[in-house]
Scaffold this motif. Structure first.
Motif, short mmCIF file in Angstrom:
data_model
loop_
_atom_site.label_atom_id
_atom_site.label_comp_id
_atom_site.label_asym_id
_atom_site.label_seq_id
_atom_site.Cartn_x
_atom_site.Cartn_y
_atom_site.Cartn_z
N ALA A 131 0.19 5.79 -1.74
CA ALA A 131 0.70 6.53 -2.90
C ALA A 131 1.93 7.35 -2.52
O ALA A 131 2.14 7.68 -1.36
N GLU A 177 5.71 9.24 1.21
CA GLU A 177 4.65 8.24 1.29
C GLU A 177 3.40 8.86 1.90
O GLU A 177 3.48 9.69 2.80
N VAL A 232 3.01 3.33 1.81
CA VAL A 232 3.53 2.57 0.68
C VAL A 232 4.36 1.39 1.17
O VAL A 232 4.19 0.25 0.70
N ARG A 263 -1.29 8.73 1.22
CA ARG A 263 -2.47 8.10 0.63
C ARG A 263 -3.14 9.10 -0.29
O ARG A 263 -3.13 10.30 -0.03
N SER A 302 0.49 5.84 -7.64
CA SER A 302 0.19 4.66 -6.85
C SER A 302 0.30 3.46 -7.77
O SER A 302 0.06 3.57 -8.98
#
Length: 118
Positions: free
Chosen positions: A43, A35, A4, A37, A53
């Motif tokens: 996200a 943080e 992020v 993904r 996100s």
């Protein structure tokens, strides 16, 4: 740094400020979030699940709570915003109200908690 933070560093101007503010507030509301993904997007993750996100595109900013149910729960407050089952689209000129974003984040957190309690 994380996914992020790295993504935010790539952005400029109003989108960066707005996206940064949303993600900062989400992290304050759900301090256990980290943080990561989800679905290929940077996200915030909570309890090993995607929490939120926020991504900039050419034409809009997308808020992704990773839950059609959460988006549906706030449908009555999203008039004037484009949305689908997975995203709410807005712009820096027509942002989502902060209080609505906060309630979306908390609803998603609660949804994750309920799923993990089963």
């Amino acid at each position: 740094m994380g996914d992020v933070s790295d993504y935010l560093n790539e952005l400029d101007g109003a989108d960066r400020a707005l996206i940064g503010a949303i993600l900062t507030r989400a992290a304050e509301l759900v301090p256990e979030a980290s943080e990561g993904r989800s679905y290929g997007m940077p996200a915030l993750r909570y309890r090993d699940s995607p929490l939120l996100s926020v991504m900039s595109t050419k034409d809009h900013i997308g808020l992704y709570p990773f839950s059609p149910g959460v988006i549906d729960a706030f449908a009555g407050e999203l008039d004037g915003y484009s949305r689908s089952k997975g995203t709410i689209r807005f712009t820096a000129e027509h942002p989502l109200p902060s209080s609505l974003v906060e309630r979306i984040v908390l609803a998603r957190r609660d949804e994750i908690d309920a799923a993990k309690a089963r």
